[in-house]
Write a protein that holds these residues in place. Structure first.
Motif, PDB file in Angstrom:
ATOM      1  N   GLY A 260       7.251  21.847   7.874  1.00  0.00           N
ATOM      2  CA  GLY A 260       6.977  20.540   8.285  1.00  0.00           C
ATOM      3  C   GLY A 260       6.573  19.386   7.435  1.00  0.00           C
ATOM      4  N   GLY A 261       5.964  20.076   6.274  1.00  0.00           N
ATOM      5  CA  GLY A 261       5.708  19.093   5.305  1.00  0.00           C
ATOM      6  C   GLY A 261       6.919  18.495   4.497  1.00  0.00           C
ATOM      7  N   TYR A 262       7.673  19.615   4.278  1.00  0.00           N
ATOM      8  CA  TYR A 262       8.950  19.424   3.651  1.00  0.00           C
ATOM      9  C   TYR A 262       9.938  18.433   4.349  1.00  0.00           C
ATOM     10  CZ  TYR A 262      12.691  20.352   0.335  1.00  0.00           C
ATOM     11  OH  TYR A 262      14.055  20.086  -0.610  1.00  0.00           O
ATOM     12  N   VAL A 263       9.947  18.705   5.655  1.00  0.00           N
ATOM     13  CA  VAL A 263      10.899  17.969   6.479  1.00  0.00           C
ATOM     14  C   VAL A 263      10.452  16.356   6.468  1.00  0.00           C
ATOM     15  CG1 VAL A 263      11.629  17.393   8.857  1.00  0.00           C
ATOM     16  CG2 VAL A 263      11.613  19.696   7.864  1.00  0.00           C
ATOM     17  N   LYS A 264       9.210  16.120   6.754  1.00  0.00           N
ATOM     18  CA  LYS A 264       8.645  14.834   6.583  1.00  0.00           C
ATOM     19  C   LYS A 264       8.817  14.147   5.077  1.00  0.00           C
ATOM     20  CE  LYS A 264       6.963  14.115  10.728  1.00  0.00           C
ATOM     21  NZ  LYS A 264       7.367  13.363  11.429  1.00  0.00           N
ATOM     22  N   TYR A 265       8.684  14.758   4.095  1.00  0.00           N
ATOM     23  CA  TYR A 265       8.990  14.613   2.730  1.00  0.00           C
ATOM     24  C   TYR A 265      10.481  13.886   2.677  1.00  0.00           C
ATOM     25  CZ  TYR A 265       8.562  14.314  -2.321  1.00  0.00           C
ATOM     26  OH  TYR A 265       8.551  13.969  -3.776  1.00  0.00           O
ATOM     27  N   MET A 266      11.078  15.010   3.170  1.00  0.00           N
ATOM     28  CA  MET A 266      12.648  14.585   3.181  1.00  0.00           C
ATOM     29  C   MET A 266      13.005  13.156   4.127  1.00  0.00           C
ATOM     30  SD  MET A 266      14.182  16.614   1.330  1.00  0.00           S
ATOM     31  CE  MET A 266      12.876  16.306   0.197  1.00  0.00           C
ATOM     32  N   GLU A 267      12.301  13.344   5.199  1.00  0.00           N
ATOM     33  CA  GLU A 267      12.421  11.941   5.843  1.00  0.00           C
ATOM     34  C   GLU A 267      12.063  10.606   5.091  1.00  0.00           C
ATOM     35  OE1 GLU A 267      10.506  12.655   9.669  1.00  0.00           O
ATOM     36  OE2 GLU A 267      11.986  14.191  10.260  1.00  0.00           O
ATOM     37  N   HIS A 268      10.876  10.659   4.400  1.00  0.00           N
ATOM     38  CA  HIS A 268      10.195   9.676   3.780  1.00  0.00           C
ATOM     39  C   HIS A 268      11.184   9.219   2.548  1.00  0.00           C
ATOM     40  CE1 HIS A 268       7.186   7.536   1.448  1.00  0.00           C
ATOM     41  NE2 HIS A 268       7.509   8.330   0.321  1.00  0.00           N
TER      42      HIS A 268
END
Length: 455
Positions: A85-93
């Protein structure tokens, strides 16, 4: 007593499903329902699931189930899902997710003369993208920005466009999927092994079937309804980043394939789990971002997004896993599985019959709840106990249950991905659910048959 316990369990399932349909917070509903069933089982003289460290008092033991579930789930599958989840949010950011979608969907624009073929080709490409952008709603919104206007310009109706976009989320696959990680955890199997040796075998032929079904179903309904292809403007808020950023969301998946136990490329073998892969990729991307921007403070801000994403997933998915675990313990304590298996055997169902019953239950629950996670997390922990009594292969039961959970979600007019994409297109979510129900019910039957034959 078993009949009374079964009635209580069924009543609690119905009440829980009703409250979830009404939009009540699923974690609390599942937790309360589980505790109520444990209390009823205790006062009816049934044996409760064993605790590692019982407190000696039932009131405290009920909370001990919650504590032990938090301890076990958070240390294992919970941390894994949080890192994802953290990596997915980082990619979105960073704008890497939207760049991946734009790059992946670009070939669709070349099919101007065959618009319905272009539309259904979105499904397999979108499914591959979904393995890297694990949020169904998130992917749906990205596709509405990147591919929806293209489909409309090709002459595809709004309902058809949204239908194929939501169809991109019908299979929760790979190491970035919470349901896949839960299934692999129940099976005591590496998530990449589960993906490569179980999921792909079934999903590939079913995806081909879905492409064909969506082609004819959407074409038929468009002609019947004489749908107007009026374009609805979509606001595209995509961060401008280099095209090579599209590789970043795929990076962890490629690492896990390279170092998986399936291929055994390295000797001695290199052991890499999903959590380590996500942390490694995060650090690599951080340094690339720092070099590109030459701004340490701005680059560190991205790592804050990663940690915030982990927290968000903890509050949404990990707590759901824990509360669903207590709910399943409540069902077990009431003898739900024993009675279910006994009734199935009395009716001559056997393994395949029970598998079909559980898969249908998961599919229907996902349609009613609008959530694949809630239904799968609630019932998947019951599988080992069923297999102990029936025998057979646990993956043969768990795989169709897991895939049915996400297929049912795409048929639900109250699913977040269906509502969000329909709202942007200016159409009724029930119209999208109507388009999806025929191919996904047929697809679910095919998926179950292939799971039974091939797994």
């Amino acid at each position: 007593m078993s009949i009374l316990s079964m009635i209580i369990a069924l009543v609690m399932i119905v009440i829980t499903a009703f409250l979830l349909i009404k939009g009540y917070y699923p974690q609390i509903i599942l937790l309360i329902a589980g505790i109520i069933m444990l209390i009823m089982a205790y006062f009816s003289g049934r044996d409760l699931p064993a605790l590692i460290k019982p407190t000696g008092m039932i009131a405290f033991d009920l909370l001990a189930y919650l504590k032990e579930s938090f301890s076990s789930k958070l240390a294992g599958v919970g941390l894994m899902i949080m890192s994802i989840g953290g990596y997915v949010k980082y990619m979105e950011h960073l704008g890497a997710s939207s760049t991946l979608v734009k790059v992946a969907m670009k070939p669709i624009s070349y099919f101007k003369k065959t618009p319905y073929l272009a539309a259904v080709l979105v499904i397999p490409i979108g499914q591959l993208t979904f393995m890297c952008v694990s949020s169904a709603t998130g992917l749906g919104m990205l596709l509405m920005a990147a591919i929806y206007p293209v489909l409309i310009n090709l002459g595809i109706s709004r309902v058809t466009a949204v239908s194929v976009i939501t169809a991109c989320t019908v299979f929760d696959l790979g190491p970035s999927s919470a349901n896949s990680n839960q299934a692999a955890s129940v099976l005591n199997m590496d998530v990449m092994e589960y993906f490569l040796t179980k999921q792909i075998i079934v999903v590939v032929p079913v995806t081909i079937a879905l492409v064909i079904l969506y082609y004819f179903v959407n074409k038929y309904f468009d002609r019947k309804e004489e749908a107007k292809n009026k374009e609805i403007a979509v606001e595209e808020d995509i961060v401008s980043v280099p095209r090579y950023y599209a590789f970043f969301p795929v990076f962890p998946l490629l690492l896990l394939v390279l170092f998986s136990n399936v291929f055994k490329i390295f000797d001695p073998p290199v052991v890499l789990d999903t959590t380590i892969a996500m942390l490694f990729c995060t650090l690599v991307v951080f340094f690339i971002e720092w070099i590109r921007k030459k701004n340490l403070k701005a680059s560190i801000e991205g790592l804050r997004i990663f940690l915030n994403g982990m927290g968000t997933v903890f509050s949404s998915v990990v707590t759901l896993i824990v509360c669903a675990d207590v709910f399943s313990k409540g069902l077990l304590s009431l003898g739900f599985i024993d009675t279910l298996i006994g009734a199935s055997q009395a009716l001559g169902f056997g393994n395949i019959g029970v598998n079909g019953l559980m898969t249908s239950m998961i599919y229907g629950s996902s349609v009613l709840m609008g959530s694949g996670n809630a239904s799968f997390f609630a019932f998947s922990p019951l599988v080992p106990d069923i297999i102990v009594q029936l025998g057979g292969d646990a993956s043969q039961m768990l795989l169709p249950m897991q895939l049915a959970s996400s297929m049912g979600r795409a048929c639900s007019p109250i699913a977040a991905v269906v509502i969000a994409t329909s709202k942007i297109a200016g159409i009724d979510p029930f119209m999208v659910a109507k388009r999806n129900i025929i191919p996904l019910v047929v697809g679910a039957v095919l998926m179950f048959l292939l799971s039974t034959i091939l797994i």
